[in-house]
Design a protein around this motif. Structure first.
Motif, PDB file in Angstrom:
ATOM      1  N   GLN A 151     -16.551 -64.976  23.653  1.00 34.04           N
ATOM      2  CA  GLN A 151     -16.709 -66.398  23.382  1.00 34.04           C
ATOM      3  C   GLN A 151     -17.892 -66.653  22.450  1.00 34.04           C
ATOM      4  OE1 GLN A 151     -16.905 -67.401  27.691  1.00 34.04           O
ATOM      5  NE2 GLN A 151     -15.198 -68.783  27.295  1.00 34.04           N
ATOM      6  N   GLY A 152     -17.747 -67.696  21.650  1.00 33.83           N
ATOM      7  CA  GLY A 152     -18.847 -68.144  20.809  1.00 33.83           C
ATOM      8  C   GLY A 152     -19.356 -67.103  19.836  1.00 33.83           C
ATOM      9  N   GLN A 153     -20.672 -67.066  19.662  1.00 35.93           N
ATOM     10  CA  GLN A 153     -21.278 -66.170  18.685  1.00 35.93           C
ATOM     11  C   GLN A 153     -21.118 -64.709  19.077  1.00 35.93           C
ATOM     12  OE1 GLN A 153     -25.335 -67.408  18.087  1.00 35.93           O
ATOM     13  NE2 GLN A 153     -24.750 -69.195  16.892  1.00 35.93           N
ATOM     14  N   ARG A 154     -21.074 -64.430  20.374  1.00 36.59           N
ATOM     15  CA  ARG A 154     -20.892 -63.039  20.805  1.00 36.59           C
ATOM     16  C   ARG A 154     -19.535 -62.501  20.348  1.00 36.59           C
ATOM     17  NH1 ARG A 154     -23.874 -61.182  25.158  1.00 36.59           N
ATOM     18  NH2 ARG A 154     -22.068 -60.503  26.351  1.00 36.59           N
ATOM     19  N   ALA A 155     -18.522 -63.352  20.352  1.00 40.30           N
ATOM     20  CA  ALA A 155     -17.203 -62.925  19.885  1.00 40.30           C
ATOM     21  C   ALA A 155     -17.250 -62.535  18.407  1.00 40.30           C
ATOM     22  CB  ALA A 155     -16.185 -64.036  20.107  1.00 40.30           C
ATOM     23  N   ARG A 156     -18.053 -63.260  17.622  1.00 37.70           N
ATOM     24  CA  ARG A 156     -18.158 -62.931  16.197  1.00 37.70           C
ATOM     25  C   ARG A 156     -18.787 -61.558  16.000  1.00 37.70           C
ATOM     26  NH1 ARG A 156     -20.198 -68.590  14.947  1.00 37.70           N
ATOM     27  NH2 ARG A 156     -22.009 -67.665  13.923  1.00 37.70           N
ATOM     28  N   VAL A 157     -19.729 -61.206  16.865  1.00 35.63           N
ATOM     29  CA  VAL A 157     -20.347 -59.878  16.786  1.00 35.63           C
ATOM     30  C   VAL A 157     -19.313 -58.794  17.069  1.00 35.63           C
ATOM     31  CG1 VAL A 157     -22.058 -58.335  17.826  1.00 35.63           C
ATOM     32  CG2 VAL A 157     -22.641 -60.728  17.395  1.00 35.63           C
ATOM     33  N   VAL A 158     -18.515 -58.985  18.131  1.00 39.97           N
ATOM     34  CA  VAL A 158     -17.482 -58.000  18.466  1.00 39.97           C
ATOM     35  C   VAL A 158     -16.500 -57.852  17.303  1.00 39.97           C
ATOM     36  CG1 VAL A 158     -15.638 -57.389  20.071  1.00 39.97           C
ATOM     37  CG2 VAL A 158     -17.705 -58.495  20.934  1.00 39.97           C
ATOM     38  N   GLN A 159     -16.121 -58.974  16.707  1.00 36.49           N
ATOM     39  CA  GLN A 159     -15.194 -58.919  15.575  1.00 36.49           C
ATOM     40  C   GLN A 159     -15.770 -58.132  14.412  1.00 36.49           C
ATOM     41  OE1 GLN A 159     -13.126 -62.291  14.134  1.00 36.49           O
ATOM     42  NE2 GLN A 159     -12.582 -63.073  16.140  1.00 36.49           N
ATOM     43  N   GLU A 160     -17.047 -58.338  14.109  1.00 35.46           N
ATOM     44  CA  GLU A 160     -17.657 -57.627  12.982  1.00 35.46           C
ATOM     45  C   GLU A 160     -17.735 -56.128  13.249  1.00 35.46           C
ATOM     46  OE1 GLU A 160     -18.434 -58.391   9.963  1.00 35.46           O
ATOM     47  OE2 GLU A 160     -17.767 -60.460  10.236  1.00 35.46           O
ATOM     48  N   VAL A 161     -18.100 -55.756  14.468  1.00 35.25           N
ATOM     49  CA  VAL A 161     -18.152 -54.329  14.810  1.00 35.25           C
ATOM     50  C   VAL A 161     -16.759 -53.725  14.705  1.00 35.25           C
ATOM     51  CG1 VAL A 161     -18.648 -52.670  16.649  1.00 35.25           C
ATOM     52  CG2 VAL A 161     -20.166 -54.621  16.300  1.00 35.25           C
ATOM     53  N   PHE A 162     -15.753 -54.468  15.191  1.00 40.85           N
ATOM     54  CA  PHE A 162     -14.372 -53.977  15.127  1.00 40.85           C
ATOM     55  C   PHE A 162     -13.925 -53.832  13.673  1.00 40.85           C
ATOM     56  CE2 PHE A 162      -9.840 -53.831  15.468  1.00 40.85           C
ATOM     57  CZ  PHE A 162      -9.574 -53.301  16.717  1.00 40.85           C
ATOM     58  N   ALA A 163     -14.236 -54.823  12.857  1.00 37.57           N
ATOM     59  CA  ALA A 163     -13.807 -54.798  11.453  1.00 37.57           C
ATOM     60  C   ALA A 163     -14.439 -53.638  10.691  1.00 37.57           C
ATOM     61  CB  ALA A 163     -14.161 -56.122  10.777  1.00 37.57           C
ATOM     62  N   ARG A 164     -15.636 -53.209  11.098  1.00 39.15           N
ATOM     63  CA  ARG A 164     -16.352 -52.153  10.380  1.00 39.15           C
ATOM     64  C   ARG A 164     -16.054 -50.754  10.925  1.00 39.15           C
ATOM     65  NH1 ARG A 164     -20.969 -52.809   7.415  1.00 39.15           N
ATOM     66  NH2 ARG A 164     -21.464 -54.911   6.707  1.00 39.15           N
ATOM     67  N   ARG A 165     -15.155 -50.662  11.913  1.00 37.24           N
ATOM     68  CA  ARG A 165     -14.864 -49.336  12.441  1.00 37.24           C
ATOM     69  C   ARG A 165     -14.342 -48.434  11.334  1.00 37.24           C
ATOM     70  NH1 ARG A 165     -10.500 -52.338  12.899  1.00 37.24           N
ATOM     71  NH2 ARG A 165      -8.414 -51.414  12.950  1.00 37.24           N
ATOM     72  N   PRO A 166     -14.664 -47.149  11.240  1.00 39.64           N
ATOM     73  CA  PRO A 166     -15.561 -46.427  12.154  1.00 39.64           C
ATOM     74  C   PRO A 166     -16.977 -46.260  11.568  1.00 39.64           C
ATOM     75  CG  PRO A 166     -14.313 -44.854  10.868  1.00 39.64           C
ATOM     76  CD  PRO A 166     -13.958 -46.224  10.322  1.00 39.64           C
ATOM     77  N   GLU A 167     -17.456 -47.258  10.838  1.00 40.31           N
ATOM     78  CA  GLU A 167     -18.786 -47.157  10.241  1.00 40.31           C
ATOM     79  C   GLU A 167     -19.880 -47.255  11.306  1.00 40.31           C
ATOM     80  OE1 GLU A 167     -19.470 -50.083   7.214  1.00 40.31           O
ATOM     81  OE2 GLU A 167     -17.377 -50.062   6.574  1.00 40.31           O
ATOM     82  N   TRP A 168     -21.031 -46.650  10.989  1.00 42.21           N
ATOM     83  CA  TRP A 168     -22.231 -46.865  11.788  1.00 42.21           C
ATOM     84  C   TRP A 168     -22.892 -48.146  11.285  1.00 42.21           C
ATOM     85  CZ3 TRP A 168     -23.343 -44.049  15.991  1.00 42.21           C
ATOM     86  CH2 TRP A 168     -22.748 -42.774  16.108  1.00 42.21           C
ATOM     87  N   VAL A 169     -23.302 -49.012  12.197  1.00 48.92           N
ATOM     88  CA  VAL A 169     -23.882 -50.296  11.799  1.00 48.92           C
ATOM     89  C   VAL A 169     -25.192 -50.540  12.551  1.00 48.92           C
ATOM     90  CG1 VAL A 169     -21.660 -51.336  11.216  1.00 48.92           C
ATOM     91  CG2 VAL A 169     -22.539 -51.531  13.553  1.00 48.92           C
ATOM     92  N   SER A 170     -26.040 -51.351  11.944  1.00 54.33           N
ATOM     93  CA  SER A 170     -27.310 -51.716  12.567  1.00 54.33           C
ATOM     94  C   SER A 170     -27.238 -53.147  13.090  1.00 54.33           C
ATOM     95  CB  SER A 170     -28.453 -51.609  11.555  1.00 54.33           C
ATOM     96  OG  SER A 170     -28.300 -52.597  10.549  1.00 54.33           O
ATOM     97  N   VAL A 171     -28.184 -53.498  13.931  1.00 53.30           N
ATOM     98  CA  VAL A 171     -28.262 -54.875  14.435  1.00 53.30           C
ATOM     99  C   VAL A 171     -28.415 -55.840  13.269  1.00 53.30           C
ATOM    100  CG1 VAL A 171     -29.728 -56.497  15.703  1.00 53.30           C
ATOM    101  CG2 VAL A 171     -29.158 -54.294  16.716  1.00 53.30           C
TER     102      VAL A 171
END
Length: 363
Positions: A151-171
């Motif tokens: 929900q909310g902004q946390r959902a956007r974070v999950v979406q971004e991590v999912f979209a960037r799979r399988p890249e390593w990402v930083s905060v």
């Protein structure tokens, strides 16, 4: 701390009541914060129980909510405590209680033969003499706690991590791309770690993460949506020959109005992974505010209740409009967002969701 002590007491009382409802069942709290191992090893509680005439002792570890990483840590502690229980005249069962236990955590506990109880009434006692398994769904109140990550902004974070799979990402990367604060990004990534959806490399400011379990993310999000109301949609009619022409008109209008937009639903799914012969309606998100009004004015979109061909999904912030790809000059929402919107659609939307998932997401 006081609140957690109250939660723990509620859990123990619920466990005792649940055992009391079993054939010849009764239970009572023998002690709280009991030292059971050398060097101060303690359990949150010890519960004595009788089930069908058999005596058991439950070594209890308690949490508010539990995800896979939480229960793995608890299992290690309980195994260590159990190793120091000798000379007893009854069976000792390592046991875990929480207000809500995620499906993945439940599976781990069953595999490891660790008993568990949650406030939904699920009770698992893997005793050699009195095996008990009562499986109940997670209660609605605690489902919200388990699903807050969607929900909310946390959902956007999950979406971004999912979209960037399988890249390593930083905060920092995720916070910028999802348009959230670094604190929100960090908290959400930590929650994903607890669920064992991401793996970690490094530590401190240079710590990196990447998605390692896309399927559990999709399954958990889909399960969360079952009890959620679909987002509000404003319906319009725009004069055009078909949805392809409508999509191009939408793109021109949004560019003229400087309004961020993304096509989703059936039209986007058809572009990402063709499935139907034709699409008659187009759903999209347009960033809220005056620019959205200008775009709809340029489109000459007429608000209707029937016969609509353009649906605008309500958004609260610019960050709610995320673009995955541009195909044929049209901005499409990220495939994960399209999938989620289809799951809350009607008609053949769920069929298209399954097809899109197979073609674009289950990799």
């Amino acid at each position: 701390m006081l609140q957690f002590e109250q939660d723990e007491q509620e859990l123990l009382e619920g466990l005792i009541e649940a055992i009391g409802g079993l054939p010849e069942g009764q239970a009572w709290i023998e002690g709280r914060e009991v030292t059971v191992a050398p060097r101060g090893g303690r359990v949150d509680a010890i519960v004595e129980a009788m089930i069908a005439g058999r005596s058991l002792q439950l070594l209890i570890e308690a949490k508010r909510e539990a995800f896979p990483r939480d229960v793995r840590e608890a299992i290690w502690q309980l195994r260590n405590h159990l190793a120091h229980q000798t000379g007893l005249d009854r069976e000792v069962v390592p046991f875990f209680v929480a207000r809500a236990i995620s499906p993945g955590a439940r599976e781990i506990l069953r595999e490891e033969k660790i008993g568990f109880y949650d406030l939904g009434g699920t009770l698992y006692i893997p005793s050699l003499s009195a095996f008990v398994y009562i499986d109940r769904p997670v209660p609605r109140k605690t489902t919200r706690a388990l699903g807050s990550i969607f929900q909310g902004q946390r959902a956007r974070v999950v979406q971004e991590v999912f979209a960037r799979r399988p890249e390593w990402v930083s905060v920092k990367q995720i916070a910028e791309d999802a348009e959230v604060s670094p604190a929100t990004a960090s908290d959400t990534l930590r929650d994903m770690e607890r669920r064992e959806w991401i793996e970690v490399e490094g530590s401190g400011p240079s710590k990196l993460r990447r998605l390692c379990a896309p399927t559990p993310v999709l399954d958990a999000w889909a399960a969360f949506l079952v009890d959620q109301k679909p987002p509000k949609v404003r319906r319009y009619y725009v004069s055009c020959a078909n949805t392809d022409e409508l999509a191009r008109k939408l793109d021109r209008a949004c560019r003229d109005a400087d309004a961020a937009y993304a096509v989703t639903g059936e039209a986007a799914a058809q572009a990402y992974a063709p499935y139907l012969s034709s699409i008659s309606q187009l759903r999209c998100r347009i960033a809220p505010g005056p620019s959205q009004d200008r775009a709809l004015e340029v489109l000459d979109a007429r608000r209707v209740t029937e016969g609509w061909n353009l649906g605008v999904i309500e958004t609260k912030a610019r960050g709610d409009v995320t673009v995955g790809e541009r195909i044929d000059g049209v901005a499409l929402a990220q495939p994960l967002q399209v999938y989620l919107d289809l799951l809350q659609g009607s008609g053949r939307a769920k069929e298209m969701a399954a097809h899109l998932r197979e073609e674009r997401l289950d990799r």
